[in-house]
Write a protein that holds these residues in place. Sequence first.
Motif, PDB file in Angstrom:
ATOM      1  N   MET A 286       0.573   8.283   8.313  1.00 13.26           N
ATOM      2  CA  MET A 286      -0.651   7.971   7.774  1.00 13.26           C
ATOM      3  C   MET A 286      -1.339   7.096   8.062  1.00 13.26           C
TER       4      MET A 286
ATOM      5  N   GLU B 224       5.680   7.336   6.237  1.00 13.44           N
ATOM      6  CA  GLU B 224       4.060   6.207   6.101  1.00 13.44           C
ATOM      7  C   GLU B 224       3.839   6.119   6.846  1.00 13.44           C
TER       8      GLU B 224
ATOM      9  N   GLY C  17       0.734  -1.646   0.236  1.00 10.81           N
ATOM     10  CA  GLY C  17       0.163  -0.037   0.406  1.00 10.81           C
ATOM     11  C   GLY C  17       0.953   1.346   0.029  1.00 10.81           C
ATOM     12  N   PRO C  18       0.288   2.302  -0.233  1.00 12.73           N
ATOM     13  CA  PRO C  18       1.581   3.507  -0.309  1.00 12.73           C
ATOM     14  C   PRO C  18       1.845   4.427   1.167  1.00 12.73           C
ATOM     15  N   ASN C  19       1.239   3.225   2.055  1.00 13.49           N
ATOM     16  CA  ASN C  19       1.560   3.649   3.095  1.00 13.49           C
ATOM     17  C   ASN C  19       2.731   2.904   4.140  1.00 13.49           C
TER      18      ASN C  19
END
Lengths: 523, 523
Positions: free
Chosen positions: B338, B335, B290-292
Amino acid sequence: MSLRTIATIPVGVLALALTAQAAGADPAKLRQEVRAWRTAHEKEVVGELSGLLALRNVASDRADIQRNADHLLGMLRRRGFQARLLTAGDAPPAVYGEIPASGVAPGAKHTVVFYAHYDGQPADPADWGGADPWKPVLRTGAPGPDTKDVDLASAAAPLNPEWRLYARSASDDKGPIVAMLAALDALKAAGVKPAVNIKMFLEGEEEDGSTHLTSILQEHRDTLKADAWILADGPVHQTRKMQVVFGARGVMGLELTTYGPARALHSGHYGNWAPNPAALLVELLAGLRGPNGEIRIAGFEDDVRPLTESEKAAAAAMPPVEDALRQELAVGWTEGMMEGGTERLLERVMRPALNIRGLQSAQVGRGARNAIPTEATASIDFRLVPDQTPEKVRERTEAHIRSLGFHVVHEVPDLETRRTHAKVVLVRWDDGYAAARTSMDLPVSRAVIRAVDDMLGEPALRVPMLGGSVPVSMFVDTLNVPVITMPIVNHDNSQHAAHENLRLQNLWDGIEVFAALFTGLDW
Amino acid sequence: MSLRTIATIPVGVLALALTAQAAGADPAKLRQEVRAWRTAHEKEVVGELSGLLALRNVASDRADIQRNADHLLGMLRRRGFQARLLTAGDAPPAVYGEIPASGVAPGAKHTVVFYAHYDGQPADPADWGGADPWKPVLRTGAPGPDTKDVDLASAAAPLNPEWRLYARSASDDKGPIVAMLAALDALKAAGVKPAVNIKMFLEGEEEDGSTHLTSILQEHRDTLKADAWILADGPVHQTRKMQVVFGARGVMGLELTTYGPARALHSGHYGNWAPNPAALLVELLAGLRGPNGEIRIAGFEDDVRPLTESEKAAAAAMPPVEDALRQELAVGWTEGMMEGGTERLLERVMRPALNIRGLQSAQVGRGARNAIPTEATASIDFRLVPDQTPEKVRERTEAHIRSLGFHVVHEVPDLETRRTHAKVVLVRWDDGYAAARTSMDLPVSRAVIRAVDDMLGEPALRVPMLGGSVPVSMFVDTLNVPVITMPIVNHDNSQHAAHENLRLQNLWDGIEVFAALFTGLDW
């Protein structure tokens, strides 16, 4: 009343029931005469095309474009055209020519503009096996290990019609220009004059988004006055059958850049702490489009105009090509198939599309380094259908990107912007244009179908809208004129990619079809 | 009992309570002598490092690596080392040297191997503003518009300690090699002999995954016999404080390639019918991470060994650097932040990571073409923590990729494979290695902390595990020996990226710290 409105009138399935009516000349005799001339002049025709293909023609390089334009002016003037360049502001010039009244059959009542573009997509010799994409080469067939080079000068005529000429723009779109001019040469040799007033308009920035086309059309509206435009662009059907096309999807380019740390960071010391721009790009792209082609932008399809009954019937009558294409392209699935919908190609391209045309972040392969990249970029092209507009697409796309939690900027963000916003994305749009579909039931539409069918001796396919984009909507919106597309080049021409090529038989067929249109349009 | 097991014994928070005990020599006096020698020899030290940095050192280029190894042999021999190359099969050679008994203090009871690597990451001059990464340049400070070149030959001594030497491997890891050898020069000048038997092991393929390291260690097990290894790699803390490091994350490389049509296709004519490999890659990557920073691979964290109480306490005692780093790196978030978890850097790097280090499909920017690409590639590096193994990571990752609907192949798929499977992905792994953490409470661990603290005159930070990877697990698993890392280079050295540099003050500090370790280890 705009053409857009005309095109929405339901017309039933008449389009498929069109039959040949008496045209100005005897089609069989004309075909024989044009073919005889072509057989005697094959090497000259290929030679003239090769000379044109030897000129680099990426629209952003204006010096190259000017050389092409000057060369084309000479080609037109040698055929008796009154020719000149049309510009607007700093636009790459369009090459314009018209045949004076003395060169046209007496009593010609209609005027038709024939359009093609002479600029081409960028090409990287590395992708062409090291060959210069602007050094045309005649080869014995389609790309493959058994295909050999042929020396045109020493080849015996008639040339093998399966041979192909390789170069950027061989098919897209310089080949059709030469086909039209050769058709005029053949008619002159046969002593047959065109039955319509012919104007020729050759665009110089189609592959760069036709940014200035509308301006040129507006500025030269009187010069370009006509009853119809016929566009010589795009490929014939995958079955090699000729097709008459009544529209084209629109196109818009979009580039998205996401940001990580201001300098590349060791992925060990900072990995899963510092934001990874490639992971952000993945998140963003996954939010815009699914792997099955589904566009996830909220409201994106709200403006899609449904197909008319004629259009649906014409689409349904297209021969199936999907199995053969999957085999040829080595794909085990197609996007429509996977989402449980249609796998018919023509039905799929009647819809809007979002194509990821490029991805870039740091490096892969041997050059890959164990670092968190500073940025990641995706290049996208949208294909639009009536009645989507570029403005609405921009607006909805940016709203959707914001709804995914990104901070949208339109200029390269400074460090302070990157410090003060969590997920910054640079959104850069190319100028694009809308789609258009001309009614298949207008008198001129029927006349074009009739002339082509007569010359072929069998019905051509009728395509309501081509998947590829030509700036049809700009003509329609600016000039309020019917626009019909007459493609001649082989479908497997590697258009926009490496090893673009033109099959000679398609060039020969194109000469005959344009001869038919020049002499047989009667409405 | 293996070191891995030792390291899991809970030892409370003793690590932080360690205090200096009597070492072999007077630390303050030694510091003064080493510093005086260094002040008188700064330009020679920088000159020797520059000579070493001028040798290209990408591990895959064996001729370059051999030139480095030969050069290093000379540097060791000039200091009285008995030096030779250690190889195994076709491995890039490790440079090995030992100081004979006559060069060591009488009664030295322990043997310590000092490790560094002399190979470096690939570097592209285009990223270095056109400069050759293997042409060292002394500059007045960190990368920036006001930083100027300095001519070493004409510079007045003492050199400004904020000046930096720029070149690939200036910090990672040739600078530490020169620091260790200069420390020996300084000790010799002061008439102080090392208190331990010193062996030096300089690896030649650390940046290429240390593929052959285990073989070399096994083959030369007797030669390399020692009571501990001290690794001179990695950066000091972001606050510029010295830190002693007891482990390092492991690393594995992965490259994923997805496939579209066998040839690039016009995105208009085939867009949203032909599969888009970039969209498939996006789907695949979004399924892995995932983007985090969250890793989505099923079971990926099952083998993660929890931190001990000492390790947690040491991690918690690290000074906060996050606000300053975010400012410096121009990131508006991290990261951990978030996903609602920690934003502490050290806590984040105690976990495994999946870094997307590169993306590539067709082209972006001016070279972008309106085509569906034929393939798309992502390059990934994993960072592993104890007790994850490369084997398990491979297994779980591939199982997860299959669960996402992809057909996994390990060789470039032929067209028939692409025809008969919907979503084919080529999965290519680099050889990797596991993480390791040495207990902070072993006698040797305490001795190292004591010697460093004494020389510094204040406590160094203690880091349970470095985010970056050094092949600690290979030493631990192969030789069953305690391994401790002693970094000296500046944290902002642009390691693995463009404009890698070494701040002179860090080089000077490194000389003093290694002098302390050579003479002050007492356990």
